[in-house]
Write an enzyme that holds these catalytic residues in place. Structure first.
Site, PDB file in Angstrom:
ATOM      1  N   GLY A   1     -16.646  -7.358   7.329  1.00  0.00           N
ATOM      2  CA  GLY A   1     -16.966  -6.601   6.021  1.00  0.00           C
ATOM      3  C   GLY A   1     -17.938  -7.013   5.194  1.00  0.00           C
TER       4      GLY A   1
ATOM      5  CE1 TYR B   1      -5.446  -4.707   0.051  1.00  0.00           C
ATOM      6  CE2 TYR B   1      -5.050  -4.293  -2.384  1.00  0.00           C
ATOM      7  CZ  TYR B   1      -5.721  -4.994  -1.212  1.00  0.00           C
ATOM      8  OH  TYR B   1      -6.699  -5.660  -1.676  1.00  0.00           O
TER       9      TYR B   1
END
Length: 292
Positions: free
Chosen positions: A13, A178
């Site tokens: 990322g 999440y």
């Protein structure tokens, strides 16, 4: 200080946000950076939010960095990525699993099964897969540093442990997948640290003390998924980057199995935040989490 001189470091990322800042900071500490993300970009015309731009920042300061395409949601892509890195470089010394997905937007009974599983695929299984592929070499050499980027929503910012009342954020934002995936990541990392203790390899998680104001954060606010009041004391990505570096240079005998929080951890160990280039940093460092 070039604390990671000669080390090979993967940062997933790395095209933007925390990953971009981390890749730049580890490079300024001397590491050769393997920057991974879906957006490679054009190295002849580097644009923000691409790996090409991250590489341009690192190379512009004299650092060494290489871009690799990686879709962390795809097990085949993860395998191909690690195979390519190990074939070219022969080893991985530092693994920073930063890539993730918030997965907000729908409450548990409204969220499609595919989406719930995708959050776990990206936030937990991807980190596990990359660890498994990096560890044989780390174990053989007796050296390795694993840092998994987590979130306060896994514990501190999770729904009230004592039960009601609950915040509207937890009731309506669709944070279940999440929170669960990041909580699992914390415990996976802690268990991994125990399994590796005494072998010269550390495994830790780090999360922002408060929300980091990145482009992704702004997109969530613009979409109305997350309200602006969740960013009362936004954190700069450089603080997270410094915390990652601190965990990479810590003693694996004592600094392992930790669930840490950026500026708070840095204050605890007495380490100042430096800029992405290793120079002075004039941003605000938050130590205390915001009470919502």
């Amino acid at each position: 200080m070039r604390e990671l001189e000669g080390k090979i470091a993967i940062v997933t990322g790395a095209s933007r946000g925390i990953g971009e800042a981390t890749a730049e900071r580890l490079a300024s500490a001397g590491a050769t950076i393997i920057a991974a993300a879906r957006s490679l970009g054009d190295e002849d015309d580097p644009r923000p939010d691409t790996l090409a731009y991250t590489l341009s920042q690192i190379r512009g300061r004299g650092g060494e960095a290489h871009a690799y395409k990686l879709d962390v949601a795809d097990p085949a892509s993860r395998e191909a990525f690690m195979n390519a890195v190990l074939e070219r470089f022969g080893r991985v010394d530092v693994l920073v699993n930063n890539a993730g997905i918030a997965g907000y937007g729908a409450r548990t009974w409204e969220m499609p099964d595919k989406h719930f599983r995708r959050v776990f695929e990206i936030d937990l299984f991807a980190a596990r897969d990359l660890c498994v592929r990096a560890l044989p070499g780390m174990l053989e050499r007796g050296y390795g540093r694993i840092v998994n980027v987590s979130s306060t929503v896994a514990d501190r910012a999770a729904p009230n442990i004592e039960g009601p009342p609950y915040l509207d954020f937890h009731r309506n934002s669709g944070v279940a997948a999440y929170a669960a995936a990041k909580s699992a990541l914390n415990l996976f990392t802690r268990t991994l640290a125990a399994e590796l203790h005494g072998k010269g390899i550390s495994a830790n998680t780090v999360a922002p003390v408060n929300s980091v104001m990145t482009r992704a954060s702004r997109e969530l606010i613009a979409a109305g998924t997350v309200s602006l009041d969740r960013f009362k004391a936004p954190e700069d990505p450089e603080v997270m980057a410094e915390a990652v570096l601190a965990l990479c240079v810590g003693d694996p005998e004592t600094q392992t199995g930790l669930t840490t929080y950026s500026g708070q951890y840095l204050a605890q160990i007495g380490r100042e935040v430096r800029g992405r280039d290793g120079g002075p940093f004039d941003g605000h460092v938050t130590v205390e989490s915001v009470k919502y």
